[in-house]
Design a protein around this motif. Structure first.
Motif, PDB file in Angstrom:
ATOM      1  N   TYR A 314       0.750  -1.015  -0.026  1.00  0.00           N
ATOM      2  CA  TYR A 314      -0.005   0.173  -0.083  1.00  0.00           C
ATOM      3  C   TYR A 314       1.017   1.304   0.056  1.00  0.00           C
ATOM      4  CZ  TYR A 314      -3.766  -3.127   1.493  1.00  0.00           C
ATOM      5  OH  TYR A 314      -4.669  -4.194   1.567  1.00  0.00           O
ATOM      6  N   PRO A 315       0.313   2.497  -0.676  1.00  0.00           N
ATOM      7  CA  PRO A 315       1.140   3.531  -0.445  1.00  0.00           C
ATOM      8  C   PRO A 315       1.581   4.089   0.919  1.00  0.00           C
ATOM      9  CG  PRO A 315      -0.625   3.732  -2.192  1.00  0.00           C
ATOM     10  CD  PRO A 315      -0.944   2.688  -1.431  1.00  0.00           C
ATOM     11  N   ALA A 316       2.504   4.715   1.312  1.00  0.00           N
ATOM     12  CA  ALA A 316       2.912   4.684   2.544  1.00  0.00           C
ATOM     13  C   ALA A 316       2.334   6.196   3.230  1.00  0.00           C
ATOM     14  CB  ALA A 316       4.596   4.902   2.676  1.00  0.00           C
ATOM     15  N   VAL A 317       1.223   5.842   3.829  1.00  0.00           N
ATOM     16  CA  VAL A 317       0.401   6.814   4.459  1.00  0.00           C
ATOM     17  C   VAL A 317       0.665   6.612   5.992  1.00  0.00           C
ATOM     18  CG1 VAL A 317      -1.013   7.327   2.735  1.00  0.00           C
ATOM     19  CG2 VAL A 317      -1.557   5.875   4.293  1.00  0.00           C
ATOM     20  N   THR A 318       0.528   7.748   6.956  1.00  0.00           N
ATOM     21  CA  THR A 318       0.518   7.630   8.313  1.00  0.00           C
ATOM     22  C   THR A 318      -0.630   6.855   8.871  1.00  0.00           C
ATOM     23  OG1 THR A 318       0.045   9.821   8.273  1.00  0.00           O
ATOM     24  CG2 THR A 318       2.293   9.626   8.538  1.00  0.00           C
ATOM     25  N   SER A 319      -1.622   7.163   7.892  1.00  0.00           N
ATOM     26  CA  SER A 319      -3.169   6.654   8.611  1.00  0.00           C
ATOM     27  C   SER A 319      -4.041   6.448   7.243  1.00  0.00           C
ATOM     28  CB  SER A 319      -3.778   7.270   9.822  1.00  0.00           C
ATOM     29  OG  SER A 319      -4.778   6.759   9.792  1.00  0.00           O
ATOM     30  N   THR A 320      -4.373   5.022   7.122  1.00  0.00           N
ATOM     31  CA  THR A 320      -5.429   4.981   5.798  1.00  0.00           C
ATOM     32  C   THR A 320      -6.745   5.711   6.322  1.00  0.00           C
ATOM     33  OG1 THR A 320      -6.050   2.876   6.812  1.00  0.00           O
ATOM     34  CG2 THR A 320      -4.136   2.761   5.212  1.00  0.00           C
ATOM     35  N   LYS A 321      -7.037   5.602   7.312  1.00  0.00           N
ATOM     36  CA  LYS A 321      -8.142   6.395   7.883  1.00  0.00           C
ATOM     37  C   LYS A 321      -8.449   7.920   7.471  1.00  0.00           C
ATOM     38  CE  LYS A 321     -11.578   6.860  11.651  1.00  0.00           C
ATOM     39  NZ  LYS A 321     -12.025   6.576  12.936  1.00  0.00           N
ATOM     40  N   SER A 322      -7.297   8.543   8.042  1.00  0.00           N
ATOM     41  CA  SER A 322      -7.036   9.621   7.812  1.00  0.00           C
ATOM     42  C   SER A 322      -6.989  10.357   6.249  1.00  0.00           C
ATOM     43  CB  SER A 322      -6.113  10.298   8.551  1.00  0.00           C
ATOM     44  OG  SER A 322      -4.806   9.956   8.395  1.00  0.00           O
ATOM     45  N   PHE A 323      -6.170   9.248   5.601  1.00  0.00           N
ATOM     46  CA  PHE A 323      -5.737   9.661   4.206  1.00  0.00           C
ATOM     47  C   PHE A 323      -7.161   9.710   3.462  1.00  0.00           C
ATOM     48  CE2 PHE A 323      -5.389   7.717  -0.034  1.00  0.00           C
ATOM     49  CZ  PHE A 323      -4.527   8.700  -0.688  1.00  0.00           C
ATOM     50  N   PHE A 324      -8.091   8.531   3.599  1.00  0.00           N
ATOM     51  CA  PHE A 324      -9.179   8.708   2.619  1.00  0.00           C
ATOM     52  C   PHE A 324     -10.130   9.775   3.324  1.00  0.00           C
ATOM     53  CE2 PHE A 324      -7.763   4.381   1.862  1.00  0.00           C
ATOM     54  CZ  PHE A 324      -7.765   4.584   0.290  1.00  0.00           C
ATOM     55  N   SER A 325     -10.217  10.066   4.547  1.00  0.00           N
ATOM     56  CA  SER A 325     -10.994  11.363   5.091  1.00  0.00           C
ATOM     57  C   SER A 325     -10.628  12.469   4.366  1.00  0.00           C
ATOM     58  CB  SER A 325     -10.945  11.395   6.645  1.00  0.00           C
ATOM     59  OG  SER A 325     -11.708  12.303   7.085  1.00  0.00           O
ATOM     60  N   MET A 326      -9.331  12.539   4.225  1.00  0.00           N
ATOM     61  CA  MET A 326      -8.708  13.702   3.486  1.00  0.00           C
ATOM     62  C   MET A 326      -9.174  13.974   1.963  1.00  0.00           C
ATOM     63  SD  MET A 326      -4.946  15.070   2.580  1.00  0.00           S
ATOM     64  CE  MET A 326      -5.112  14.295   0.891  1.00  0.00           C
ATOM     65  N   VAL A 327      -9.123  12.712   1.196  1.00  0.00           N
ATOM     66  CA  VAL A 327      -9.578  12.647  -0.008  1.00  0.00           C
ATOM     67  C   VAL A 327     -10.991  12.964  -0.171  1.00  0.00           C
ATOM     68  CG1 VAL A 327      -9.736  10.859  -2.057  1.00  0.00           C
ATOM     69  CG2 VAL A 327      -7.465  10.994  -0.674  1.00  0.00           C
ATOM     70  N   SER A 328     -11.850  12.352   0.804  1.00  0.00           N
ATOM     71  CA  SER A 328     -13.224  12.719   0.572  1.00  0.00           C
ATOM     72  C   SER A 328     -13.563  13.993   0.825  1.00  0.00           C
ATOM     73  CB  SER A 328     -13.848  11.897   1.683  1.00  0.00           C
ATOM     74  OG  SER A 328     -15.350  12.007   1.765  1.00  0.00           O
ATOM     75  N   SER A 329     -12.895  14.828   1.712  1.00  0.00           N
ATOM     76  CA  SER A 329     -13.148  16.115   1.968  1.00  0.00           C
ATOM     77  C   SER A 329     -12.461  16.932   0.810  1.00  0.00           C
ATOM     78  CB  SER A 329     -12.202  16.785   3.222  1.00  0.00           C
ATOM     79  OG  SER A 329     -12.630  16.020   4.330  1.00  0.00           O
ATOM     80  N   ALA A 330     -11.532  16.595   0.258  1.00  0.00           N
ATOM     81  CA  ALA A 330     -10.951  17.362  -1.006  1.00  0.00           C
ATOM     82  C   ALA A 330     -11.884  17.185  -2.186  1.00  0.00           C
ATOM     83  CB  ALA A 330      -9.879  16.595  -1.501  1.00  0.00           C
ATOM     84  N   LEU A 371      -2.811   9.526  -7.427  1.00  0.00           N
ATOM     85  CA  LEU A 371      -2.734   9.021  -5.856  1.00  0.00           C
ATOM     86  C   LEU A 371      -1.720   9.219  -5.203  1.00  0.00           C
ATOM     87  CD1 LEU A 371      -3.498   6.832  -3.815  1.00  0.00           C
ATOM     88  CD2 LEU A 371      -2.459   4.998  -5.330  1.00  0.00           C
ATOM     89  N   ASP A 372      -0.351   9.149  -6.090  1.00  0.00           N
ATOM     90  CA  ASP A 372       0.768   9.665  -5.502  1.00  0.00           C
ATOM     91  C   ASP A 372       0.790  10.868  -4.820  1.00  0.00           C
ATOM     92  OD1 ASP A 372       3.588   8.781  -4.807  1.00  0.00           O
ATOM     93  OD2 ASP A 372       4.340  10.173  -6.470  1.00  0.00           O
ATOM     94  N   ASP A 373       0.249  11.917  -5.497  1.00  0.00           N
ATOM     95  CA  ASP A 373       0.215  13.277  -5.180  1.00  0.00           C
ATOM     96  C   ASP A 373      -0.546  13.586  -3.928  1.00  0.00           C
ATOM     97  OD1 ASP A 373       1.416  14.205  -7.423  1.00  0.00           O
ATOM     98  OD2 ASP A 373      -0.353  14.450  -8.757  1.00  0.00           O
ATOM     99  N   PHE A 374      -1.607  12.695  -3.603  1.00  0.00           N
ATOM    100  CA  PHE A 374      -2.719  12.742  -2.687  1.00  0.00           C
ATOM    101  C   PHE A 374      -1.895  12.024  -1.327  1.00  0.00           C
ATOM    102  CE2 PHE A 374      -6.649  13.143  -5.181  1.00  0.00           C
ATOM    103  CZ  PHE A 374      -7.258  14.320  -4.463  1.00  0.00           C
ATOM    104  N   VAL A 375      -0.696  11.146  -1.459  1.00  0.00           N
ATOM    105  CA  VAL A 375      -0.089  10.521  -0.435  1.00  0.00           C
ATOM    106  C   VAL A 375       0.838  11.503   0.095  1.00  0.00           C
ATOM    107  CG1 VAL A 375       1.401   8.679  -0.069  1.00  0.00           C
ATOM    108  CG2 VAL A 375      -0.464   8.237  -1.306  1.00  0.00           C
TER     109      VAL A 375
END
Length: 384
Positions: A314-330, A371-375
């Motif tokens: 998986y892409p190296a994010v500090t938290s998948t939950k916060s990552f997809f929350s940010m994407v949804s907000s974006a 995807l890489d930009d969002f990460v």
């Protein structure tokens, strides 16, 4: 007979009226075919035609009416001497091994069932498509396969014949009973009556692994799913790379293209695209015309394979939950710039600086980010 045939060809008939006409044709046809006299006495051919009458009552009549599906390959008549006028209206079929078209319609008729629109039921009639679905997942002897919505069991049959152990999840209790009855003697099939989007599929699969003593630790998903739950199914399955190696789904073609080939800077680019590519490697396989289904949907379908990633990939994010929350907000708010839609995370100036560090303009919008930009952006602005 000619009047009844003409009546079937009328496009204004309701399904109930068509069924009524079908029975009238069958009665007239049997009388003409087997020499039943007007006073009900049988003609001298009674004994030689008795087996034919028995065959006729168990056969499937397929009428050339727009309300009913048509076979994708020629059907074979089993009774010689059918009058040309009647043959143009119907085909009488009796096969020792039915193809998916006749088997599906016959199974529904045997239970008096009609496809339910509320469940998004569209049954596959082409056995070749089912073969291709199984081939797309390279199903082989010893595989464990999850099937969602087996319907009358046409795809289930292909999977079992390939040597797989199948767990089928079906919401419709009538279809559950039909599939269990059809494969009653098969030990490699388990059918559960559950709503897939609400069931605990992980626990079901782990239980199946334990019972089958699977050494590989991975299963596959092969399914013709209702179009109206495709997004829910994808969201539930793709993060399960520890259970499944591959997911092969028959989806609405528009959805398939949007998931696999999204274009940056278009309205088709959505959070689901980030999700799909985060957890898998999607591939569009082939188109399936709408004429292969009963009832025929208003859109074509397509087969997509999702090769699931392992957690280490998986892409190296500090938290998948916060990552997809940010994407949804974006993506909330049409045509909004990220410096505005993400203000609840940090200030506009901090977002602009993070975008610059990623190599993007300060005026960037979500549909312009890969995807890489969002990460990269997530790891710069989100504090976990």
């Amino acid at each position: 007979m000619g009047e009844l045939v003409a009546e079937v060809g009328c496009k204004s008939l309701t399904e109930r009226q068509v069924v009524s006409v079908i029975y009238r044709i069958l009665g007239t046809y049997c009388s003409q075919m087997y020499g039943l006299s007007s006073n009900g006495e049988r003609a001298g051919r009674q004994n030689q035609n008795r087996h034919r009458i028995a065959m006729t009552t168990s056969t499937l009549l397929v009428f050339q009416n727009p309300l009913l599906p048509k076979p994708t390959r020629p059907a074979h008549s089993s009774i010689a001497g059918v009058q040309k006028g009647a043959a143009s209206a119907c085909i009488v079929c009796a096969r020792s091994q039915d193809d998916d078209y006749h088997a599906t319609i016959k199974a529904l008729n045997s239970k008096g069932r009609f496809p339910r629109k509320s469940l998004g039921q569209h049954y596959m009639l082409n056995s070749e498509i089912n073969d291709q679905l199984a081939a797309a997942a390279a199903v082989q002897e010893g595989d464990i396969v999850l099937e969602i919505g087996p319907g009358t069991g046409s795809l289930t049959n292909v999977l079992l014949n390939a040597g797989a152990t199948v767990l089928a999840i079906e919401k419709d209790q009538h279809m559950v009973g039909l599939v269990r009855e059809r494969f009653a003697s098969i030990d490699q099939l388990k059918v559960l009556q559950e709503d897939f989007v609400k069931c605990h599929i992980r626990s079901h699969m782990l239980s199946l692994f334990e019972r089958r003593k699977s050494s590989s630790g991975f299963a596959k998903v092969v399914a013709n799913i209702p179009f109206n739950i495709s997004t829910d199914v994808i969201k539930q399955l793709l993060p399960m790379g520890d259970i499944f190696s591959e997911v092969v789904l028959l989806l609405q073609e528009e959805t398939a293209l949007r998931l696999v080939e999204p274009s940056l800077r278009t309205s088709e680019y959505r959070p689901i695209n980030i999700f799909v590519n985060f957890y898998s490697e999607p591939e569009y396989k082939f188109k399936v015309p709408r004429t292969n289904f009963f009832p025929q949907p208003k859109v074509d379908a397509a087969v997509v394979t999702f090769k699931l990633k392992q957690a280490t990939d998986y892409p190296a994010v500090t938290s998948t939950k916060s990552f997809f929350s940010m994407v949804s907000s974006a993506f909330n708010g049409k045509r909004k710039m990220l410096r505005k839609s993400l203000q609840h995370l940090c200030t506009s100036l901090e977002i602009e600086k993070a975008l610059g560090d990623v190599g993007l303009p300060a005026t960037s919008r979500p549909e312009e980010l890969t995807l890489d930009d969002f990460v990269k952006l997530h790891n710069l602005i989100v504090q976990v």
